[in-house]
Write a protein that holds these residues in place. Structure first.
Motif, PDB file in Angstrom:
ATOM      1  N   GLN A  70       0.828  -1.200   0.000  1.00  0.00           N
ATOM      2  CA  GLN A  70       0.000   0.000   0.000  1.00  0.00           C
ATOM      3  C   GLN A  70       0.867   1.257   0.000  1.00  0.00           C
ATOM      4  O   GLN A  70       0.512   2.273  -0.603  1.00  0.00           O
ATOM      5  N   ASP A  71       2.014   1.207   0.677  1.00  0.00           N
ATOM      6  CA  ASP A  71       2.912   2.366   0.691  1.00  0.00           C
ATOM      7  C   ASP A  71       3.416   2.667  -0.716  1.00  0.00           C
ATOM      8  O   ASP A  71       3.507   3.835  -1.123  1.00  0.00           O
ATOM      9  N   ALA A  72       3.755   1.626  -1.459  1.00  0.00           N
ATOM     10  CA  ALA A  72       4.215   1.829  -2.840  1.00  0.00           C
ATOM     11  C   ALA A  72       3.098   2.376  -3.714  1.00  0.00           C
ATOM     12  O   ALA A  72       3.325   3.256  -4.559  1.00  0.00           O
ATOM     13  N   ARG A  73       1.901   1.854  -3.519  1.00  0.00           N
ATOM     14  CA  ARG A  73       0.761   2.329  -4.313  1.00  0.00           C
ATOM     15  C   ARG A  73       0.515   3.817  -4.053  1.00  0.00           C
ATOM     16  O   ARG A  73       0.262   4.598  -4.984  1.00  0.00           O
ATOM     17  N   GLU A  74       0.562   4.225  -2.795  1.00  0.00           N
ATOM     18  CA  GLU A  74       0.335   5.629  -2.473  1.00  0.00           C
ATOM     19  C   GLU A  74       1.481   6.492  -3.004  1.00  0.00           C
ATOM     20  O   GLU A  74       1.252   7.628  -3.448  1.00  0.00           O
ATOM     21  N   ALA A  75       2.694   5.971  -2.955  1.00  0.00           N
ATOM     22  CA  ALA A  75       3.817   6.715  -3.533  1.00  0.00           C
ATOM     23  C   ALA A  75       3.608   6.932  -5.026  1.00  0.00           C
ATOM     24  O   ALA A  75       3.855   8.029  -5.559  1.00  0.00           O
ATOM     25  N   LEU A  76       3.134   5.896  -5.725  1.00  0.00           N
ATOM     26  CA  LEU A  76       2.846   6.032  -7.156  1.00  0.00           C
ATOM     27  C   LEU A  76       1.772   7.089  -7.402  1.00  0.00           C
ATOM     28  O   LEU A  76       1.885   7.903  -8.318  1.00  0.00           O
ATOM     29  N   ASP A  77       0.724   7.087  -6.574  1.00  0.00           N
ATOM     30  CA  ASP A  77      -0.326   8.098  -6.710  1.00  0.00           C
ATOM     31  C   ASP A  77       0.248   9.505  -6.588  1.00  0.00           C
ATOM     32  O   ASP A  77      -0.107  10.417  -7.352  1.00  0.00           O
ATOM     33  N   LEU A  78       1.130   9.690  -5.628  1.00  0.00           N
ATOM     34  CA  LEU A  78       1.695  11.019  -5.385  1.00  0.00           C
ATOM     35  C   LEU A  78       2.666  11.430  -6.486  1.00  0.00           C
ATOM     36  O   LEU A  78       2.713  12.594  -6.891  1.00  0.00           O
ATOM     37  N   TYR A  79       3.474  10.485  -6.972  1.00  0.00           N
ATOM     38  CA  TYR A  79       4.343  10.804  -8.098  1.00  0.00           C
ATOM     39  C   TYR A  79       3.509  11.245  -9.308  1.00  0.00           C
ATOM     40  O   TYR A  79       3.863  12.204 -10.012  1.00  0.00           O
ATOM     41  N   ARG A  80       2.404  10.541  -9.541  1.00  0.00           N
ATOM     42  CA  ARG A  80       1.549  10.909 -10.687  1.00  0.00           C
ATOM     43  C   ARG A  80       0.936  12.284 -10.484  1.00  0.00           C
ATOM     44  O   ARG A  80       0.765  13.048 -11.434  1.00  0.00           O
ATOM     45  N   ALA A  81       0.554  12.597  -9.242  1.00  0.00           N
ATOM     46  CA  ALA A  81       0.012  13.929  -8.964  1.00  0.00           C
ATOM     47  C   ALA A  81       1.065  14.995  -9.255  1.00  0.00           C
ATOM     48  O   ALA A  81       0.764  16.051  -9.823  1.00  0.00           O
ATOM     49  N   ALA A  82       2.308  14.733  -8.891  1.00  0.00           N
ATOM     50  CA  ALA A  82       3.388  15.681  -9.144  1.00  0.00           C
ATOM     51  C   ALA A  82       3.676  15.823 -10.640  1.00  0.00           C
ATOM     52  O   ALA A  82       4.129  16.877 -11.097  1.00  0.00           O
ATOM     53  N   ALA A  83       3.416  14.752 -11.405  1.00  0.00           N
ATOM     54  CA  ALA A  83       3.713  14.759 -12.846  1.00  0.00           C
ATOM     55  C   ALA A  83       2.508  15.156 -13.688  1.00  0.00           C
ATOM     56  O   ALA A  83       2.566  15.100 -14.918  1.00  0.00           O
ATOM     57  N   HIS A  84       1.417  15.562 -13.027  1.00  0.00           N
ATOM     58  CA  HIS A  84       0.155  15.795 -13.739  1.00  0.00           C
ATOM     59  C   HIS A  84       0.290  16.858 -14.824  1.00  0.00           C
ATOM     60  O   HIS A  84      -0.214  16.702 -15.929  1.00  0.00           O
ATOM     61  N   ASP A  85       0.986  17.959 -14.509  1.00  0.00           N
ATOM     62  CA  ASP A  85       1.162  19.043 -15.477  1.00  0.00           C
ATOM     63  C   ASP A  85       2.538  18.905 -16.119  1.00  0.00           C
ATOM     64  O   ASP A  85       3.563  19.184 -15.483  1.00  0.00           O
ATOM     65  N   PRO A  86       2.624  18.484 -17.399  1.00  0.00           N
ATOM     66  CA  PRO A  86       3.926  18.254 -18.032  1.00  0.00           C
ATOM     67  C   PRO A  86       4.806  19.490 -18.067  1.00  0.00           C
ATOM     68  O   PRO A  86       6.030  19.372 -18.156  1.00  0.00           O
ATOM     69  N   ALA A  87       4.208  20.684 -17.981  1.00  0.00           N
ATOM     70  CA  ALA A  87       4.994  21.910 -18.054  1.00  0.00           C
ATOM     71  C   ALA A  87       5.561  22.325 -16.708  1.00  0.00           C
ATOM     72  O   ALA A  87       6.388  23.231 -16.633  1.00  0.00           O
ATOM     73  N   ALA A  88       5.115  21.694 -15.630  1.00  0.00           N
ATOM     74  CA  ALA A  88       5.550  22.089 -14.290  1.00  0.00           C
ATOM     75  C   ALA A  88       6.971  21.621 -14.016  1.00  0.00           C
ATOM     76  O   ALA A  88       7.393  20.552 -14.468  1.00  0.00           O
ATOM     77  N   ALA A  89       7.713  22.414 -13.242  1.00  0.00           N
ATOM     78  CA  ALA A  89       9.065  22.031 -12.850  1.00  0.00           C
ATOM     79  C   ALA A  89       9.019  20.758 -12.024  1.00  0.00           C
ATOM     80  O   ALA A  89       8.212  20.626 -11.109  1.00  0.00           O
ATOM     81  N   GLY A  90       9.869  19.803 -12.361  1.00  0.00           N
ATOM     82  CA  GLY A  90       9.938  18.556 -11.614  1.00  0.00           C
ATOM     83  C   GLY A  90       8.946  17.502 -12.051  1.00  0.00           C
ATOM     84  O   GLY A  90       8.991  16.369 -11.557  1.00  0.00           O
TER      85      GLY A  90
ATOM     86  N   ALA B  15       8.817  22.213 -22.451  1.00  0.00           N
ATOM     87  CA  ALA B  15       9.753  23.330 -22.612  1.00  0.00           C
ATOM     88  C   ALA B  15      10.916  23.169 -21.656  1.00  0.00           C
ATOM     89  O   ALA B  15      10.869  22.386 -20.726  1.00  0.00           O
ATOM     90  N   GLU B  16      11.953  23.928 -21.913  1.00  0.00           N
ATOM     91  CA  GLU B  16      13.126  23.878 -21.047  1.00  0.00           C
ATOM     92  C   GLU B  16      12.775  24.415 -19.670  1.00  0.00           C
ATOM     93  O   GLU B  16      11.936  25.295 -19.513  1.00  0.00           O
ATOM     94  N   GLY B  17      13.430  23.871 -18.634  1.00  0.00           N
ATOM     95  CA  GLY B  17      13.174  24.299 -17.266  1.00  0.00           C
ATOM     96  C   GLY B  17      14.040  25.472 -16.875  1.00  0.00           C
ATOM     97  O   GLY B  17      14.772  26.058 -17.667  1.00  0.00           O
ATOM     98  N   ASP B  18      13.954  25.862 -15.598  1.00  0.00           N
ATOM     99  CA  ASP B  18      14.732  26.979 -15.078  1.00  0.00           C
ATOM    100  C   ASP B  18      16.206  26.608 -15.007  1.00  0.00           C
ATOM    101  O   ASP B  18      16.574  25.462 -14.807  1.00  0.00           O
ATOM    102  N   ALA B  19      17.037  27.625 -15.132  1.00  0.00           N
ATOM    103  CA  ALA B  19      18.476  27.402 -15.057  1.00  0.00           C
ATOM    104  C   ALA B  19      18.858  26.896 -13.684  1.00  0.00           C
ATOM    105  O   ALA B  19      18.311  27.328 -12.681  1.00  0.00           O
ATOM    106  N   GLY B  20      19.802  25.973 -13.668  1.00  0.00           N
ATOM    107  CA  GLY B  20      20.295  25.454 -12.403  1.00  0.00           C
ATOM    108  C   GLY B  20      19.539  24.265 -11.888  1.00  0.00           C
ATOM    109  O   GLY B  20      19.971  23.621 -10.952  1.00  0.00           O
ATOM    110  N   ALA B  21      18.370  23.959 -12.447  1.00  0.00           N
ATOM    111  CA  ALA B  21      17.573  22.816 -12.013  1.00  0.00           C
ATOM    112  C   ALA B  21      17.601  21.762 -13.096  1.00  0.00           C
ATOM    113  O   ALA B  21      17.874  22.061 -14.258  1.00  0.00           O
ATOM    114  N   PRO B  22      17.341  20.499 -12.750  1.00  0.00           N
ATOM    115  CA  PRO B  22      17.269  19.465 -13.786  1.00  0.00           C
ATOM    116  C   PRO B  22      16.195  19.835 -14.800  1.00  0.00           C
ATOM    117  O   PRO B  22      15.029  19.985 -14.445  1.00  0.00           O
TER     118      PRO B  22
END
Length: 547
Positions: free
Chosen positions: A88-108, A145-152
């Motif tokens: 369940q911990d892995a499943r919730e981690a996957l949910d949160l990673y997907r939430a963070a990746a929801h907007d392709p233009a967002a940093a990270g 698009a390219e991200g901010d300078a200094g960040a991945p």
């Protein structure tokens, strides 16, 4: 319950809150990094920290800060899973990673998708799963698009995705799987939504064998029936209707492209509105047909974990016709869980399945004495599937459906009485409750909730909400007569499988938190259960009287 803090107050208090948040995030980052923190604290402490950060992310809404907090919580949960091995911990981690990746233009966002792909493969123990998820991420972020300078930057992340695909080329899934991912991303065709889940994708790409029908379940009725087609993994399906030549009888069917028929019965007679269920091989896969005894209203939807396609048919569309909307002559009580499914278990061993059955047994005779015909979805300690519970209510022609449950939370202090209705929701706590009651992941429950908008009729939803309000008020009032500290948890919306397809106003009643030691003790007593039973009966009476 998540409560947004007021902005009123001194600057010092605000600064203090910000400092606490920053300290929590810093600590979570350190705990997620094995090099910085070789020894994790107790699992409950780590989960509590991840949950607090996730709650802050929810309050942030959207944007870079929310994505950053989702990722921090995800990395901590992933570390906990790798140490403790609770899926369940892995499943919730996957949910949160997907939430963070929801907007392709967002940093990270790209980095979060990359982490999710790697974690999905590790959970599935299958490199082809990793490849499929890397492929999905690579296609999603192809035009970032390219991200901010200094960040991945996204371009750096894209190179990492491409390098990962090159490294795992020997585990490339069949082309049809990759084409299905492309179709899903482009929003074209009817690709099975379950392929969007990493865990499900792990099943889907682990073998070149086609998806297969596992079984076909049917619950017949004179005016309403339900047929469920269970598959071993997600698949494309199409819905159609036809009139049989020579007889003029109507038929509904599911065409399952690329799906093997398996060993399911090919021809099963039925009674009522569905007279026969047929399964046959076709040139493109399989077809499941429902022969009907007349014109019918049909609704088709899917559920996940396991993946199944539900076909509901009835003589009339949902809604009250030709009678008072508050008429209640038939009611179905659904004692949650049962048999091998114990439900939640309290600190001293009280089982949810026992509490819910006893409450139902107490309220049934009270309602019957008031002229209401009552049916229980289970009358003893036996397992009943979620889809069968609603099917029984529809076949009975119920005017109300009440599913009885005990709530539970990892936070042992959480307490109170809560009532839920079926609808879309963004409430994090409600989504967690739904995932637990559905015995599935939070992502699957959220995905179900997302398809309900087009399936809900406004008047049916309003009546469900009104009855839920009456039930919540009746329950807190009844319990307060003896226990003055009862918490009114309110009425919420969430995607509960057991309520999907109900043709009548329906609610899920969380009688108290069995995970709370005080409320567990109360739930174990006959007096407390009787108060809850009286509350249900009083709410039904108030509903009938139009209060």
């Amino acid at each position: 319950m998540l409560v947004a803090c007021s902005s009123a107050g001194s600057h010092g208090a605000a600064d203090s809150g910000a400092s606490v948040e920053a300290a929590d995030v810093t600590r979570a980052r350190a705990l997620a990094d094995e090099a910085l923190t070789p020894q994790l604290p107790e699992r409950a402490d780590a989960l509590a920290l991840a949950e607090s950060i996730e709650a802050r992310a929810v309050r942030e809404g959207a944007g870079a800060r929310a994505a950053e907090l989702h990722t921090v919580a995800a990395r901590l949960l992933e570390r906990v899973w790798r140490v403790e091995a609770h899926e369940q911990d892995a499943r919730e981690a996957l949910d949160l990673y997907r939430a963070a990746a929801h907007d392709p233009a967002a940093a990270g966002a790209c980095e979060a998708a990359l982490a999710a792909a790697r974690l999905a493969g590790d959970v599935a123990h299958d490199a082809s799963t990793t490849y499929a998820e890397l492929y999905r991420a690579q296609r999603r972020f192809a035009s970032s698009a390219e991200g901010d300078a200094g960040a991945p930057t996204p371009s750096t992340c894209r190179r990492d995705l491409e390098d990962g695909l090159a490294l795992l080329v020997a585990y490339r899934p069949p082309q049809r799987v990759l084409e299905a991912i492309d179709e899903g991303l482009a929003g074209e065709g009817a690709i099975a939504p379950g392929l969007a889940s990493s865990l499900d994708a792990g099943v889907a790409v682990a073998s070149v064998k086609p998806p297969q029908i596992v079984r076909i379940e049917s619950w017949p009725g004179r005016d309403a029936a339900r047929v469920v087609v269970v598959l071993d993994r997600p698949a494309v399906y199409r819905v159609g209707d036809e009139v049989l030549a020579g007889t003029g009888s109507p038929r509904s069917f599911l065409d399952l492209d690329g799906v093997d028929l398996g060993s399911v019965p090919r021809d099963a007679p039925s009674t009522g509105i569905v007279t026969r269920v047929r399964a046959e091989a076709t040139s493109t896969g399989s077809r499941v047909s429902l022969d009907l005894d007349g014109h019918a209203w049909r609704r088709v939807f899917y559920m996940q974990e396991p993946y199944r396609i539900v076909v509901d048919v009835a003589r009339h569309a949902p809604g009250v016709k030709g009678r008072n909307a508050r008429t209640v002559t038939r009611l179905v009580l659904d004692p949650g869980h049962g048999g091998r499914d114990t439900g939640a278990v309290g600190p001293s061993g009280v089982k949810e399945k026992d509490v819910t059955l006893d409450v139902a047994h107490r309220v049934a005779p009270v309602l019957a004495a008031g002229g209401v015909q009552v049916v229980l979805t289970r009358d003893d300690d036996r397992f009943v599937s979620l889809e069968e519970r609603t099917a029984r209510a529809n076949a009975f022609g119920a005017d109300l459906f009440v599913s009885i449950h005990c709530n539970a939370s990892e936070g042992k202090a959480r307490r109170g009485i809560e009532t839920y209705v079926l609808d879309t929701t963004r409430d994090e706590i409600a989504a967690r409750v739904a995932a637990r009651e559905n015995a599935t992941t939070q992502a699957a429950s959220a995905e179900l909730a997302s398809i309900l908008g087009g399936m809900r009729m406004a008047d049916e939803a309003q009546r469900s909400t009104r009855f839920a309000q009456l039930l919540e008020r009746a329950a807190t009032t009844a319990v307060q007569t003896k226990y003055g500290d009862v918490v009114d948890g309110g009425v919420h919306t969430a995607g509960f499988y057991v309520l999907v397809g109900a043709r009548m106003p329906s609610v899920l009643f969380e009688v108290s938190y069995i995970s709370n030691a005080t409320e567990e003790q109360r739930l174990g007593s006959a007096d407390y259960r009787q108060l809850l039973a009286d509350a249900i009966a009083n709410a039904v009476q108030a509903y009938r009287e139009g209060r």
